[in-house]
Design an enzyme around this catalytic site. Structure first.
Site, PDB file in Angstrom:
ATOM      1  N   ASP A  92      39.508  22.519 -29.996  1.00 54.74           N
ATOM      2  CA  ASP A  92      38.542  23.626 -29.909  1.00 54.74           C
ATOM      3  C   ASP A  92      37.771  23.504 -28.588  1.00 54.74           C
ATOM      4  OD1 ASP A  92      36.668  25.576 -30.428  1.00 54.74           O
ATOM      5  OD2 ASP A  92      35.814  24.598 -32.199  1.00 54.74           O
ATOM      6  N   LYS A  94      37.255  25.757 -26.113  1.00 51.63           N
ATOM      7  CA  LYS A  94      36.476  26.930 -25.674  1.00 51.63           C
ATOM      8  C   LYS A  94      36.399  27.015 -24.152  1.00 51.63           C
ATOM      9  CE  LYS A  94      33.581  27.386 -29.813  1.00 51.63           C
ATOM     10  NZ  LYS A  94      33.840  26.151 -30.556  1.00 51.63           N
ATOM     11  N   PHE A  95      37.560  27.096 -23.516  1.00 53.50           N
ATOM     12  CA  PHE A  95      37.589  27.273 -22.059  1.00 53.50           C
ATOM     13  C   PHE A  95      36.838  28.548 -21.675  1.00 53.50           C
ATOM     14  CE2 PHE A  95      41.484  24.814 -22.954  1.00 53.50           C
ATOM     15  CZ  PHE A  95      41.318  23.774 -22.059  1.00 53.50           C
ATOM     16  N   ASP A  97      36.255  29.351 -17.809  1.00 52.91           N
ATOM     17  CA  ASP A  97      36.073  29.357 -16.350  1.00 52.91           C
ATOM     18  C   ASP A  97      37.173  30.185 -15.669  1.00 52.91           C
ATOM     19  OD1 ASP A  97      35.143  28.557 -13.761  1.00 52.91           O
ATOM     20  OD2 ASP A  97      34.484  26.646 -14.594  1.00 52.91           O
ATOM     21  N   ILE A  98      37.249  30.116 -14.349  1.00 56.21           N
ATOM     22  CA  ILE A  98      38.280  30.863 -13.622  1.00 56.21           C
ATOM     23  C   ILE A  98      39.651  30.246 -13.914  1.00 56.21           C
ATOM     24  CG2 ILE A  98      36.691  31.540 -11.782  1.00 56.21           C
ATOM     25  CD1 ILE A  98      38.187  29.422  -9.996  1.00 56.21           C
ATOM     26  N   TYR A 222      27.298  30.453 -42.994  1.00 60.59           N
ATOM     27  CA  TYR A 222      28.480  30.191 -43.823  1.00 60.59           C
ATOM     28  C   TYR A 222      28.760  31.328 -44.794  1.00 60.59           C
ATOM     29  CZ  TYR A 222      28.119  25.305 -42.298  1.00 60.59           C
ATOM     30  OH  TYR A 222      28.066  24.154 -41.556  1.00 60.59           O
TER      31      TYR A 222
HETATM   32  P1  BMP Z   1      30.861  23.298 -39.650  1.00 58.37           P
HETATM   33  O1  BMP Z   1      31.806  23.797 -40.762  1.00 58.37           O
HETATM   34  O2  BMP Z   1      30.494  21.877 -39.809  1.00 58.37           O
HETATM   35  O3  BMP Z   1      29.691  24.212 -39.436  1.00 58.37           O
HETATM   36  O4  BMP Z   1      31.725  23.300 -38.278  1.00 58.37           O
HETATM   37  C1  BMP Z   1      32.233  24.480 -37.725  1.00 58.37           C
HETATM   38  C2  BMP Z   1      33.121  24.162 -36.543  1.00 58.37           C
HETATM   39  O5  BMP Z   1      33.666  25.396 -36.053  1.00 58.37           O
HETATM   40  C3  BMP Z   1      32.444  23.500 -35.365  1.00 58.37           C
HETATM   41  O6  BMP Z   1      33.369  22.588 -34.798  1.00 58.37           O
HETATM   42  C4  BMP Z   1      32.177  24.621 -34.381  1.00 58.37           C
HETATM   43  O7  BMP Z   1      32.268  24.166 -33.041  1.00 58.37           O
HETATM   44  C5  BMP Z   1      33.291  25.604 -34.689  1.00 58.37           C
HETATM   45  N1  BMP Z   1      32.935  27.041 -34.490  1.00 58.37           N
HETATM   46  C6  BMP Z   1      31.949  27.654 -35.242  1.00 58.37           C
HETATM   47  O8  BMP Z   1      31.308  27.039 -36.096  1.00 58.37           O
HETATM   48  N2  BMP Z   1      31.697  29.000 -35.040  1.00 58.37           N
HETATM   49  C7  BMP Z   1      32.379  29.747 -34.122  1.00 58.37           C
HETATM   50  O9  BMP Z   1      32.145  30.937 -34.022  1.00 58.37           O
HETATM   51  C8  BMP Z   1      33.382  29.112 -33.354  1.00 58.37           C
HETATM   52  C9  BMP Z   1      33.657  27.770 -33.566  1.00 58.37           C
HETATM   53  O10 BMP Z   1      34.620  27.194 -32.878  1.00 58.37           O
END
Ligand code: BMP
Length: 276
Positions: A92, A94-95, A97-98, A222
């Site tokens: 994960d 999340k790049f 940049d250029i 959530y």
């Molecule tokens: P958690 O279920 O513990 O909240 O973790 C969620 C994971 O998903 C984290 O690694 C976070 O970087 C990633 N994430 C997110 O929660 N929401 C997004 O919109 C994009 C994500 O990559």
């Protein structure tokens, strides 16, 4: 027929990208749409969690830059576990940049992400050049890219025309962009009225999933697997702390029980969606 009604097996046949096909096939084979996000900070915790959740998941999501004692032995062990338990790997990263910079970040540096991660992701903010930069490394290796079309956080700016533009960028690069990090299906989003999007089959991987809490104190929000899979038509639930808590006192039996619970909830929701 709406894509949301098709089985993962049927959808696997529609994909030419090797990583998208492999993910859909493993979901069908293991009867799971659960991806565990293993956000812990040591190699030993990381490997313990993966070893215990392995049987219940289709995908492990990593943030390798948070692991304090990262080394390539960790990657070797992760690869062994991915073969033993039959799951794919998603860094994960999340790049953002250029093109030239992201190609280097993807292929090189300490982590050499492209050499081991089947799937990675990028913010569409730089425009289409981020896809061509990453594709120059990922396509020859059969990798897949997800664009962050939406985010799970309160006040996210990835909405409206930004999301639509992300989907248009994906449509123009279907050999490499296999889907989105998003909160809902993206069928037809951003398409002009005369444009046919029937052949599109983007995978929707959705974070922000929890059964016992509606959010955290830092803006995370959530929803339940049922809300995500049935109501919003997403394909993969991404769960982190819902499975391993805060990670500083890992109770392996609880981790296993929670992985089993989320796997069952996610799969039942999918069955309800395709049969309903
Ligand atoms: P958690 O279920 O513990 O909240 O973790 C969620 C994971 O998903 C984290 O690694 C976070 O970087 C990633 N994430 C997110 O929660 N929401 C997004 O919109 C994009 C994500 O990559």
């Amino acid at each position: 027929m709406s894509l949301a009604k098709l089985s993962y097996a049927e959808r696997a046949k529609r994909h030419s990208n090797a990583s998208a096909r492999a993910l859909l096939e493993v979901m069908e084979r293991k009867k799971t749409n659960l991806c565990v996000s293993v956000d812990v900070t040591t190699k030993s915790e990381f490997l313990s969690v993966v070893d215990v959740v392995g049987p219940y998941i289709c995908l492990v999501k990593t943030h390798v830059d948070i692991i304090e004692d990262f080394d390539h032995d960790l990657i070797e062990k992760l690869r062994e576990l991915s073969v033993k338990y039959d799951f794919l790997i998603f860094e994960d990263r999340k790049f953002a940049d250029i093109g030239n910079t992201v190609a280097l970040q993807y292929s090189s540096g300490v982590h050499k992400i492209a050499s081991w991660s089947h799937i990675t992701n990028a913010h569409p903010v730089p425009g289409p050049s981020i896809i061509s930069g990453l594709a120059s490394v990922g396509v020859p290796l059969g990798r897949g890219l997800l664009l962050l079309a939406e985010m799970s956080t309160k006040g996210s700016l990835a909405t409206g025309s930004y999301t639509e533009e992300a989907v248009r960028m994906a449509r123009a690069n279907k050999n490499f962009v296999i889907g989105f990090i998003a909160q809902r299906r993206m069928d037809g989003v951003g398409a002009s009225p005369d444009e046919s999007t029937e052949e599109d089959d983007f995978l929707i991987l959705t974070p922000g999933v929890g059964l016992d809490s509606r959010g955290d104190s830092m803006g995370q929000q959530y929803r339940t697997p049922k809300e995500v899979i049935v109501d919003s038509g997403c394909d993969v639930i991404i769960v982190g702390r819902g499975i391993y808590g805060k990670g500083n006192n890992l109770d392996i039996q609880t981790v296993q029980a929670q992985a089993e619970r989320y796997r069952t909830e996610g799969w039942n929701a999918y069955q309800e969606r395709i049969k309903g």
